[in-house]
Scaffold this active site. Sequence first.
Site, PDB file in Angstrom:
ATOM      1  N   LYS A  25     -80.540   1.391  -3.646  1.00 24.14           N
ATOM      2  CA  LYS A  25     -81.017   1.701  -2.281  1.00 24.14           C
ATOM      3  C   LYS A  25     -81.348   3.186  -2.128  1.00 24.14           C
ATOM      4  O   LYS A  25     -81.121   3.778  -1.063  1.00 24.14           O
ATOM      5  CB  LYS A  25     -79.991   1.257  -1.225  1.00 24.14           C
ATOM      6  CG  LYS A  25     -79.591  -0.212  -1.347  1.00 24.14           C
ATOM      7  CD  LYS A  25     -78.819  -0.689  -0.129  1.00 24.14           C
ATOM      8  CE  LYS A  25     -78.230  -2.071  -0.386  1.00 24.14           C
ATOM      9  NZ  LYS A  25     -77.473  -2.604   0.749  1.00 24.14           N
ATOM     10  N   ASP A  28     -84.102   4.372  -1.829  1.00 29.59           N
ATOM     11  CA  ASP A  28     -85.159   4.499  -0.800  1.00 29.59           C
ATOM     12  C   ASP A  28     -84.565   4.819   0.574  1.00 29.59           C
ATOM     13  O   ASP A  28     -85.189   5.496   1.392  1.00 29.59           O
ATOM     14  CB  ASP A  28     -86.003   3.211  -0.750  1.00 29.59           C
ATOM     15  CG  ASP A  28     -85.143   1.956  -0.610  1.00 29.59           C
ATOM     16  OD1 ASP A  28     -84.155   1.808  -1.363  1.00 29.59           O
ATOM     17  OD2 ASP A  28     -85.452   1.120   0.259  1.00 29.59           O
ATOM     18  N   SER A  88     -26.201  -2.548 -24.873  1.00 30.77           N
ATOM     19  CA  SER A  88     -26.865  -3.863 -25.001  1.00 30.77           C
ATOM     20  C   SER A  88     -27.727  -4.181 -23.773  1.00 30.77           C
ATOM     21  O   SER A  88     -27.396  -5.059 -22.980  1.00 30.77           O
ATOM     22  CB  SER A  88     -25.850  -4.978 -25.263  1.00 30.77           C
ATOM     23  OG  SER A  88     -24.760  -4.933 -24.374  1.00 30.77           O
ATOM     24  N   LEU A 122     -24.749   0.790 -18.471  1.00 31.92           N
ATOM     25  CA  LEU A 122     -25.496   1.999 -18.825  1.00 31.92           C
ATOM     26  C   LEU A 122     -24.627   2.952 -19.647  1.00 31.92           C
ATOM     27  O   LEU A 122     -23.389   2.885 -19.601  1.00 31.92           O
ATOM     28  CB  LEU A 122     -25.956   2.715 -17.554  1.00 31.92           C
ATOM     29  CG  LEU A 122     -27.044   2.023 -16.733  1.00 31.92           C
ATOM     30  CD1 LEU A 122     -27.172   2.690 -15.369  1.00 31.92           C
ATOM     31  CD2 LEU A 122     -28.375   2.045 -17.477  1.00 31.92           C
ATOM     32  N   LYS A 125     -76.547  -6.339  -5.531  1.00 32.19           N
ATOM     33  CA  LYS A 125     -76.477  -6.888  -6.887  1.00 32.19           C
ATOM     34  C   LYS A 125     -77.501  -7.992  -7.095  1.00 32.19           C
ATOM     35  O   LYS A 125     -78.288  -7.959  -8.041  1.00 32.19           O
ATOM     36  CB  LYS A 125     -75.064  -7.447  -7.156  1.00 32.19           C
ATOM     37  CG  LYS A 125     -73.994  -6.390  -7.188  1.00 32.19           C
ATOM     38  CD  LYS A 125     -72.614  -6.976  -7.379  1.00 32.19           C
ATOM     39  CE  LYS A 125     -72.181  -7.848  -6.219  1.00 32.19           C
ATOM     40  NZ  LYS A 125     -72.068  -7.117  -4.935  1.00 32.19           N
TER      41      LYS A 125
END
Lengths: 626, 264
Positions: free
Chosen positions: A146, A148, A528, A455, A20
């Site tokens: 890179k 190369d 709820s 539930l 970078k």
Amino acid sequence: MSAHREHLKVAVVGHVDHGKSTLVGRLLHDTGSLPDGKLEAIQEVCRRRGVSFEWAFLMDALQAERDQGVTIDTSQIWFHTAKRNYVIIDAPGHKEFLKNMVTGAAASDAALLIIDAEEGVREQSRRHGYLLHLLGVRQVAVAVNKMDLVGYSRDRFAAIADEYRAYLAGIGVTPTFVIPVSARDGANVVAERGGATWWDGPTVLEALEQFKIVTEPEGLPLRMPIQDVYRFDKRVFAGRIESGVLRVGDRIVFSPSNRTSTIRSIEAWHSDPPPTEAHAGQSIGFTLDDQVFAERGEVVSHEQDAPVETDVFRARLFWLGARPLTRDTRLRIKLNSAEAEVRVQEIERVIDTGDLSTAGSDRVERNAVAEVVLQADRMLALDEFSTAPATGRFVLVDGYDISGGGIVSMEGYADQRQLTTVRASNIQWVEHAISTEARARRNGHGGGVLWLTGLSGAGKSTLAVATERRLFNLGFQVYVLDGDNVRHGLNADLGFSPEERAENIRRVGEVGALMANAGILVITAFISPYRSDRERARKAAGAGFHEVFVKADLAVCESRDPKGLYAKARSGAIKEFTGVSAPYEAPESPELVVDTAALEVDACVDAIVEYVREQFRVAPVRAAGG
Amino acid sequence: MDALDALESQSIYIFREAFNRIDRLAMLWSLGKDSNVMVWLARKAFFGRVPFPALHIDTGKKFPEMYEFRDRYAAEWGLDLIRGECPPVEEIDPSLPPAARSAARKTAGLKRLLAERGYTGVVAGIRRDEEGTRAKERYFSPRSGSGQWDVREQPPEFWGQFNTVFPPGTHLRIHPLLHWTEIDIWRYTQRERIPTVPLYFSRGGKRYRSLGDQDITNPIDSDASTLEEVIEELETTKIAERSGRAMDHESEDAFERLRADGYM
């Protein structure tokens, strides 16, 4: 004239050692942007250190960076083309310095992601790609560097390009270009091709020139978090407009206090004539027509387009903290200028940025990404990230450190604004002539609310009805408020959106409280699922509120499925079904727990009746007054 | 908003955060071009006034034009000016190269004044484009009790959020100009008609691009004698801004050492 030339901020990111800093050095050099003597100075530094020429020394200015050959901190460097000015933000690629990468990348309009042609796509290549998206950086170009070292192999390039494009596609990102580059040789950075004779696409510089300046989308709602209130010679509310437009004469509301007022003036020093409107990005001040109290942390909006108010929400976040994030971790949240205490209520899933898989987990490690539910100690004004990005994101502070950031999702959670706003004015409490105690003495028991939560299929309605019968036979004034029943009348106008569900519960809580005040023992039977809703009901009924957790796990409830709802939820016929596709927030300290998976109905009713007799019985006074 | 408006707005935002979050705040006023823009931005942030003191850390070796400028505009802009003295060079770390050692007097003077007055935050007008280690700075940069800058452990800053809570004994440097460049400073000075020390403009073929102590600051060759000409020169120049500041160039690490010890 370049005074009005646009500025574009580009972050350069990617895995450590993929080149970078070298690419940035090459870009600056080949565009003729380096100051005189800079190249020679770097050569001299390299010579003194006995290393071969290293472009990275241009931005790696710290001694520690030069000694270790690794970028530690983010840095910025400027150059310009005929088209515009650039700020290049170099971000470290080492995992250890991810917080510095975030600092650099979050400030950018676009990003250039570097991948080493020899090493290929690595851990930080992917993580950085993912974080860019999460940080809100939408334009990305990829340089396969890179070249190369791989003999400018067209096949090698194609393999990496395909692999990384596929990864980005998984997070909804399409790179503008993927370019074969050799920063060392200067191939395809500014000069064309180099060894990549087969390439007919753009150079890195050309790709940068095609990025667009990020401008705010049209039509976003007005959001101005109050930064401070000055009382120099008049009261001026100061802050930055994060989105939308503010005009003199606008009717505005402060959230979460819900106070309203009208803009009298927009204040600016050294500005003649004074402004009559202000836009996103501007740091301004304003005065009001009346003396409204508001303070730092409140969000100014128009009345008709106000932010969400909630104390619980979902978030996708990245965690940079020293200790792992776990359920119940307490942190400070900063939402623009607002701050509050939050608790991690749930860790829903941890996202592997390597392969984008998700997994349930009880902890979020440093540098990981996760989806969580956060619960705040007070109401917050915020936005769904997709509605208003600047007010839909936050940072988390652990102790003294900014330790993470995230974006808000309200999926499955209600905007609580309507629930907390008293619309009527000129109302006051009327004192009753009959005391609560007198009613309790006549009935032989106090009024109250037994709030059954659990539930669907846990047994709430069954227990409520059976308990009502037993208590009635024992002489109690008792009445059941049932979920389905109230929707026939009191709540017939409500549907099943998160807001309407919350309103449903609010009304039941208020009616329950009124009946309890009348001396009746009320039993409610509602799923709820949200703590915030139940807390509101508790507040309405005061000390007479008793939360009863009707406990049965999801598998048990689903196997009972008395109304066939789970089957419908699993097939997708019912959306946002509690326990399946919407959360159930179990009580944290209920007054009573009845485990219907372990006990028969009669035993559960016994437990509730016993509890009621202990809590509500008072000695009747039969010969009052003589 | 144009580019200068965006720079201005960001600086105002940072000033207001600093003023709200920091109990005892002061601002360094070095009388240079950046410093004057900074005072101007503070007045914009607070509607014409600067609600904290302006500190001039006086090495006693500034140009006479700078002292004249200070006395005139401190009064005109209504600044609460506080002058800080610097210790003699003999008291400074002798292992530093000569110019850096001389410049370090200012750090010592600053630390002394901060300790005396108990400021917990000080606003400084550095910019990222000036120099490599400044390029790695934060808007809100914590310093240890002895003023040290830990470059390896800087807090993250993103989405307009800054770390403003620190362990006791920490003090903060606040950098509202961090994102500006040299040419931005001059364009803004021109647009807002901000007064400037005349040494920045060419006389006899030379002008100063950066102002420090007389004995360690050199002018550059230039015929730019007006704001317009300075801006035009900077459009094309390839000479680094601080090339005339001796202490930056004595050794590779001299400036980092100065900064790690608390230099601006």
